[in-house]
Motif scaffolding. Structure first.
Motif, short mmCIF file in Angstrom:
data_model
loop_
_atom_site.label_atom_id
_atom_site.label_comp_id
_atom_site.label_asym_id
_atom_site.label_seq_id
_atom_site.Cartn_x
_atom_site.Cartn_y
_atom_site.Cartn_z
N VAL A 118 0.73 -1.18 -0.01
CA VAL A 118 0.11 0.01 -0.06
C VAL A 118 0.84 1.28 -0.07
O VAL A 118 1.87 1.17 0.75
N GLU A 119 0.49 2.02 -1.03
CA GLU A 119 1.32 3.22 -1.01
C GLU A 119 0.58 4.50 -0.50
O GLU A 119 -0.72 4.50 -0.71
N ILE A 120 0.98 5.55 0.57
CA ILE A 120 0.33 6.31 1.18
C ILE A 120 1.04 7.49 0.88
O ILE A 120 2.39 7.76 0.93
N ARG A 121 0.23 8.47 0.45
CA ARG A 121 0.91 9.89 0.25
C ARG A 121 0.10 10.66 1.22
O ARG A 121 -0.83 10.77 1.39
N ALA A 122 1.56 11.32 1.77
CA ALA A 122 1.09 12.14 3.10
C ALA A 122 0.10 13.26 2.76
O ALA A 122 0.46 14.07 1.86
N THR A 123 -0.97 13.25 3.73
CA THR A 123 -1.73 14.50 3.82
C THR A 123 -1.61 15.38 4.83
O THR A 123 -1.26 14.81 5.92
N GLU A 124 -1.77 16.67 4.85
CA GLU A 124 -1.52 17.55 5.68
C GLU A 124 -2.64 17.31 7.10
O GLU A 124 -3.79 16.96 6.64
N TYR A 125 -2.18 17.48 8.24
CA TYR A 125 -3.13 17.45 9.11
C TYR A 125 -3.90 18.65 9.25
O TYR A 125 -3.53 19.67 9.15
N ASP A 126 -5.13 18.68 9.80
CA ASP A 126 -6.04 19.77 9.54
C ASP A 126 -6.57 19.89 10.96
O ASP A 126 -7.17 19.09 11.46
N ASP A 127 -6.58 21.10 11.62
CA ASP A 127 -6.88 21.51 12.85
C ASP A 127 -8.41 21.49 12.99
O ASP A 127 -8.94 22.02 14.07
N GLN A 128 -9.17 21.59 11.84
CA GLN A 128 -10.30 22.13 11.63
C GLN A 128 -11.15 21.33 10.56
O GLN A 128 -10.96 21.68 9.50
N TRP A 129 -11.32 19.89 10.83
CA TRP A 129 -12.07 19.01 9.78
C TRP A 129 -13.30 19.25 9.72
O TRP A 129 -14.23 19.72 10.75
#
Length: 526
Positions: free
Chosen positions: A242-253
């Motif tokens: 499985v390849e995971i492309r990093a996504t930014e953490y969001d403090d307001q989902w």
């Protein structure tokens, strides 16, 4: 390849349009950094509206899908895998000359030069029927010239997904012959295969280095859109990961952001299906909450989503063998497990390969999951839906692998479901009768048995799992431990108690009796 074009200056446009229906295609570049060859691709917008408020795509038929959507499963059947793709496939297929006027573009190479009109003579990206036209030509090539090739003819018919060739053979010698024949057959249609790759480099020893794939991993993305999660084949170790492309953490989902993240999880084989199921279940939960698209989500949901999002990179550690059978096996079986919970249901199918010595190898082939409908169903009914999903999964997988005649065992931990399947469908009420009838049709000749819930890997699909728990789960990877034992040690001989009659939904027979006070003369005694 140089595309044949016709051109003229703006002064000649009116003359060029006389007696012909024309359409001018807007076009723009699309960038795909993951591509090892074409980083920039031109896409033509056939959906752009004209002055009539209709586009070219509005008036075109898309054509049927004629290629197998489970090709990536058949790719796991071969001991020696072969992968390649067609160079500029669309540009090798010429359209009818009368249709060229519908594929016009405006272009100029220098600001000082006048704008010219070009007519594209080949199948073009961005038009509704392009995919069908290109794949239909491949099929016709196999029909017209495939009979001359023992291996290549069937392979070109069955082992292409768009411009990707995914196939293989049982040995290196057969793989070499397959590669040579496919290359020759495709050349007869003007197609060039490139980026060859294999888990056995000896199978490609006769090819020049320019025809080989430079990367050691191949991506199985269905679209050019970048995915957060995708399936990758490591050719060196012959493993799927499985390849995971990093996504930014969001403090307001928000609901919009979470739905966008879930939409990018791509797992066509279902090898991480419990993780996808977890996300889909939370997606349904979030949908039922009265929250607008861009409003902050409830804290409880946000906390669970943050845990899931932070654990996604752990899936990089998860790898499974591409080859699902054993080269020393004398028998190959399928085992389908089904399960349901109040939030979802699912099924998974395993391959069991046994050698002469009785040593068995178990590999997960594929899995499917569904979220329970918002309109609540009873748990027994959801279990029956899971059994139907398992029956359909077996039918598609066995057909894709060309192994419909191989033995298959079906397992469920619901005794109600097993009783429903075992009895004539007209015994039960409509909902149960219709589904049990379809299950009997799809699994005719294959037995259904009871399995304990703790030994049922489909339980993970029905409930979902967080990545941290999933990557260390042995039951999902290899099925229950007893499956590797001899057949007489399996729990198939168990005789659990019969389910409560009240939940079986047996069809009721209503008898109406009508009495009359009048005497019937037919019964008079003479």
């Amino acid at each position: 390849m140089i595309i044949e074009l016709t051109s003229c200056t703006p002064e000649d446009w009116d003359t060029l349009d006389e007696g012909r229906t024309t359409y001018y295609l807007p076009h723009h570049p699309v960038f795909k950094e993951s591509s090892s060859t074409t980083k920039v691709r031109v896409v033509f917008d056939g959906s752009a509206k004209t002055t009539t408020s209709h586009s070219l795509n509005d008036t075109l038929l898309t054509g049927p899908v004629i290629q197998d959507d489970l090709l990536d499963i058949r790719f796991r059947k071969h001991a020696v895998a072969l992968v390649a793709d067609v160079a500029k496939m669309y540009r090798q297929v010429r359209i009818h000359p009368e249709d060229a006027s519908l594929q016009r573009i405006l272009w100029h190479f220098d600001q000082a030069e006048p704008i010219k009109v070009y007519e594209l003579q080949t199948v073009t990206y961005g038009l509704a029927p392009s995919s069908f036209l290109a794949t239909r030509v491949l099929k016709q090539l196999a029909i017209d010239a495939g009979d001359k090739y023992e291996y290549a003819g069937p392979a070109v018919k069955k082992d292409f997904y768009m411009d990707d060739f995914l196939s293989g053979a049982e040995s290196i010698s057969k793989a070499k012959r397959l590669q040579s024949e496919v290359q020759s057959l495709m050349a007869e249609g003007g197609f060039d295969l490139r980026k060859w790759s294999s888990n056995q480099p000896e199978a490609l020893a006769d090819l020049p280095s320019t025809a080989l794939e430079e990367q050691s991993t191949l991506h199985f993305d269905a679209e050019t859109k970048v995915k957060t999660l995708g399936v990758v084949w490591e050719t060196g170790t012959d493993q799927l990961c499985v390849e995971i492309r990093a996504t930014e953490y969001d403090d307001q989902w928000t609901k919009r952001k979470i739905f966008s993240e879930i939409a990018q999880l791509y797992d066509p084989l279902g090898i991480v299906s419990p993780v996808i199921a977890w996300a889909k279940i939370r997606m349904q939960h979030l949908w039922s909450v009265n929250v607008d698209w861009d409003d902050p989500i409830p804290r409880e949901i946000e906390s669970k989503w943050n845990d899931f999002h932070s654990q996604l990179p752990l899936l990089k550690q998860y790898k499974v063998p591409r080859y699902i059978f054993s080269s020393q096996a004398t028998t190959d079986q399928f085992h389908v497990f089904c399960d349901a919970s109040e939030v979802g249901y699912g099924a998974c199918i395993y391959a069991r390969s046994a050698s002469k010595e009785g040593k068995a190898q178990i590999q997960l082939i594929a899995a499917k999951s569904r979220v329970a409908p918002i309109k609540r169903l009873s748990l027994p009914r959801l279990e029956l839906c899971a059994a139907l999903l398992g029956a359909k999964l077996y039918t598609r997988v066995s057909a894709a692998l060309g192994m419909e005649g191989n033995p298959c065992w079906f397992w469920s931990d619901s005794m109600v479901t097993l009783h429903w399947i075992a009895a004539p469908p007209n015994t039960w009420q409509t909902f149960v009768g219709n589904r049990s009838s379809e299950i009997q049709l799809l699994t005719h000749g294959h037995p259904w048995y009871h399995v304990n819930g703790t030994d049922n890997p489909a339980d993970h699909v029905s409930r979902g799992m967080l990545p941290a728990v999933f990557i260390v789960n042995v039951l999902w990877r290899s099925g229950p431990g007893w499956l590797a034992d001899e057949v007489d040690k399996w729990p198939k001989h168990a005789n659990p108690l019969l389910p409560n009659e009240d939940i079986l939904e047996r069809k009721k027979t209503v008898l109406v009796v009508q009495s009359t006070s009048q005497e019937n003369p037919l019964f008079d005694v003479i």
